[in-house]
Structures are given as C-alpha cells and as structure tokens.
Design a protein around this motif. Structure first.
Motif, PDB file in Angstrom:
ATOM      1  N   THR A  77       0.821  -1.207   0.000  1.00  0.00           N
ATOM      2  CA  THR A  77       0.000   0.000   0.000  1.00  0.00           C
ATOM      3  C   THR A  77       0.857   1.259   0.000  1.00  0.00           C
ATOM      4  OG1 THR A  77      -1.742  -1.162   1.208  1.00  0.00           O
ATOM      5  CG2 THR A  77      -1.834   1.242   1.199  1.00  0.00           C
ATOM      6  N   SER A  80       2.523   1.748  -3.330  1.00  0.00           N
ATOM      7  CA  SER A  80       1.552   2.236  -4.314  1.00  0.00           C
ATOM      8  C   SER A  80       1.302   3.733  -4.155  1.00  0.00           C
ATOM      9  CB  SER A  80       0.237   1.461  -4.170  1.00  0.00           C
ATOM     10  OG  SER A  80      -0.724   1.931  -5.084  1.00  0.00           O
ATOM     11  N   LEU A  81       1.154   4.174  -2.913  1.00  0.00           N
ATOM     12  CA  LEU A  81       0.949   5.599  -2.654  1.00  0.00           C
ATOM     13  C   LEU A  81       2.164   6.419  -3.082  1.00  0.00           C
ATOM     14  CD1 LEU A  81      -0.770   5.472   0.856  1.00  0.00           C
ATOM     15  CD2 LEU A  81      -1.812   6.246  -1.279  1.00  0.00           C
ATOM     16  N   SER A  84       2.202   6.739  -6.889  1.00  0.00           N
ATOM     17  CA  SER A  84       1.132   7.606  -7.392  1.00  0.00           C
ATOM     18  C   SER A  84       1.423   9.079  -7.138  1.00  0.00           C
ATOM     19  CB  SER A  84      -0.199   7.210  -6.758  1.00  0.00           C
ATOM     20  OG  SER A  84      -0.630   5.952  -7.226  1.00  0.00           O
ATOM     21  N   HIS A  85       2.083   9.383  -6.017  1.00  0.00           N
ATOM     22  CA  HIS A  85       2.367  10.782  -5.665  1.00  0.00           C
ATOM     23  C   HIS A  85       3.788  11.211  -6.029  1.00  0.00           C
ATOM     24  CE1 HIS A  85      -1.435  11.290  -3.568  1.00  0.00           C
ATOM     25  NE2 HIS A  85      -1.223  10.168  -2.897  1.00  0.00           N
ATOM     26  N   SER A 183       6.849  13.017   0.944  1.00  0.00           N
ATOM     27  CA  SER A 183       6.353  13.859  -0.150  1.00  0.00           C
ATOM     28  C   SER A 183       7.363  14.915  -0.570  1.00  0.00           C
ATOM     29  CB  SER A 183       5.047  14.535   0.274  1.00  0.00           C
ATOM     30  OG  SER A 183       5.247  15.307   1.459  1.00  0.00           O
ATOM     31  N   ALA A 332      -8.273   7.908  -5.299  1.00  0.00           N
ATOM     32  CA  ALA A 332      -8.274   6.560  -4.725  1.00  0.00           C
ATOM     33  C   ALA A 332      -9.647   6.220  -4.168  1.00  0.00           C
ATOM     34  CB  ALA A 332      -7.222   6.469  -3.625  1.00  0.00           C
TER      35      ALA A 332
END
Length: 341
Positions: A77, A80-81, A84-85, A183, A332
């Motif tokens: 998970t 994946s995050l 995506s970011h 991030s 999502a």
C-alpha cells in the motif's frame, strides 16, 4: 569483526563485571554473512556477534519479547501511494538491537580483554546507546517517533505516519530495517538526519533491495519481485532443473488429512510452506494454494509435500513475475467485501 566490535562499544552495549557462580553465562559466537544485491553481486561482508540464546531459560533469564514486523499488505500500500504521488523512497537500517533483560555473556571470541580475561560482559538494558532503559528498544524508537509528531497506524503498529502542512512521511519498520517514503525529499532528508542524531542509523540510500524484495524504478513506475528469493527456494528444494508447472495446483486435486503416509521429517514441510507464504508478497496468484497446504502443518503427509513441490514448479515457470505499480491519476477509492456467516 572489528567494525562490529567498535559499534557495540560505541553504543555502550556492555560493561565488564567479574564472573560469579550466580550468573547464567550465555556463550556468544560470530556469524558471518555475505550481503548481496538481487543480481548476486556482493554489497558487503557482515559479521554479527550473537548470543547463544539456547543457554537461557524462559521465565528465569528472559520474558516474552516483541519484534515489530510490518505486514506485507502495508508494504504494498505504501509503495503504491509513493508511486502515485511521486514520493522519495529511502531505506535505513538500525544497528545493534538487543533485548531488555540482564544478560551475561562470555567475552567475544578473538577480542578477549588482556587485562581482564576472566571478566564477563553484562549487556546493558540500554539499546542504541540509551542507558538504563527499562523497556525494549521498540518502545524507545516508537516513543521518539511519537514525540517528533508521528502517529501510529491503528491497522498496523509498525507503520508510522507524519503529516504537517503539505509534508507527509510514512515509516515502515521491520525489526531493524526501515523504509521511509516522503512527499518532500528535503524534508525527508532532514528527518533522516534527526533520526541519525538519536539512533545509530545506516542510510542505505534509495530503496532498491528490501527484505528479499528487488525494487526497480523505471519511467515513474515501480516493479517489485522476489527473483533471488524464489531462486534460493528452488535451489534448497533441489528443483532448479525441474519441469515448470502451468498451474499452482494440479487439476482436480483434493488434499485431505489422511491421504498418504506421514512425513518422517515434518520440519522440512513446515519450513517450505512458511517460505512460500512470504513469496505471496509479490505472488498473490499462489495465495489460495499456500493457504490450502498450510492447513496440514501439524501432521503433513506425502501428498501434501508433493502439492507443495508442485507450487515450486509453478514458481519455476513464473519466477520473473512480480508486481508493477503505476501512478494512479484518478482519486483513490477503497471497497470492502464481507462474507456473512
């Protein structure tokens, strides 16, 4: 070996004390390991000084302990995050983990103190340089993370999340191996430096190889596989040259608790099934059959062993497969299903 000894001394891992008949002296030994990249090339040579735990007695010399282990689903998970970011992924390692009980060990082989050769080593209750700590190292590590603003996930106690304004950091903890996703790369580096100021941390740079996972970054996507892990499993089972199977389980096979003779060495079966369970991290296609063969761990029979080796033959034909994460542009959406009893 010298590097390991210096790290132990730097962290005040033990103090010299005279030997006493009341002490349950635990032996120690050196364990050598060659750490390799997923392609087999050598990363570094590692020497670990380990205590012979079988010299201890449960309830007398030690009590129940806990090691933080992140769940495979949580790893997928977070990856994946991060993809995506477009977040940075870094890997860290915590050096020298010990338990919290009083432990007396013999002096390290090859490093006997010439002035005090008859003394023994009393391991401190401290971990990572935290002297006189009354609780396990995980308590101190998690307390530090909570102090600097992380929160612990309710779904997985080995996942810590930091959110402040537009900055987000995920930290995954698997015993002493850490993955952090952030991030903002600058903010992430500041956190790693802060962590290194309080704990003995080794920065292993971008996430490439973690817990047997080979991580490949390409054109904004991320691919994970367990090629080397699967290869080692096949080698251990002497099935590297076997004929690949096209399905994880033979057609129309129904396993039962009474089919076939009992296996003379059930440990071999349990180790094999346990190893295959870890392979489901990147091979969800074998999850059902692994669950099937895992139901016979208590009294495995020859038919169950044959089914397990059939799974390995299927892995032989799909050894280069894995999971690819691509950036998701849509919002999502989570969905859940429940089977009512």
């Amino acid at each position: 070996m010298t590097e390991e000894i210096n790290a132990l001394l730097k962290n005040h891992t033990w103090s010299w004390v005279p030997s006493s008949p009341s002490q349950n002296l635990v032996g120690c030994k050196w364990v050598f390991r060659i750490k390799r990249h997923s392609n087999g090339s050598i990363v570094r040579y590692k020497a670990r000084l380990v205590a012979k735990g079988f010299h201890q007695r449960p309830g007398i010399d030690y009590v129940e302990t806990f090691s933080p282990v992140v769940k495979p689903a949580t790893i997928r998970t977070v990856l994946s995050l991060a993809v995506s970011h477009g977040w940075s992924l870094r890997q860290l390692e915590v050096k020298n983990a010990f338990l919290q009980e009083d432990v007396y060990t013999a002096q390290p082989p090859g490093f006997i103190d010439p002035i005090r050769p008859s003394y023994v080593c009393k391991l401190h209750k401290a971990l990572y340089g935290l002297k006189q700590a009354p609780r396990p190292w995980f308590h101190h590590f998690s307390t530090f993370l909570l102090f600097v603003g992380f929160i612990r996930s309710q779904a997985n106690t080995s996942l810590f999340i930091f959110q402040q304004a537009s900055h987000t950091v995920f930290l995954l903890l698997y015993v002493d191996d850490i993955v952090v996703a952030g991030s903002d790369s600058t903010h992430l580096q500041q956190f790693i430096s802060l962590l290194g100021g309080h704990f003995d941390i080794k920065d292993l740079s971008p996430l490439i190889y973690y817990l047997g996972l080979q991580v490949l970054h390409k054109y904004g996507t991320l691919h994970i596989n367990q090629l080397k892990y699967a290869h080692d499993l096949l080698h251990k089972a002497n099935l590297l040259n076997s004929k690949p199977a096209s399905t994880p389980l033979a057609a129309k096979v129904r396993l039962s608790i009474s089919d076939g003779a009992l296996i003379s060495n059930p440990t071999e079966y349990r180790e094999l099934v346990g190893s295959l369970q870890y392979l489901t991290l990147t091979h969800p296609d074998i999850s059902f059959v692994i669950n099937t063969v895992a139901q016979f761990m208590s009294a495995p029979r020859t038919s169950h062993l044959v089914a397990s080796k059939w799974i390995l033959r299927y892995i032989k034909g799909t050894i280069d497969l894995g999971l690819t994460f691509t950036p998701q542009t849509a919002a999502a959406r989570l969905s859940a299903n429940s089977d009512a009893d």
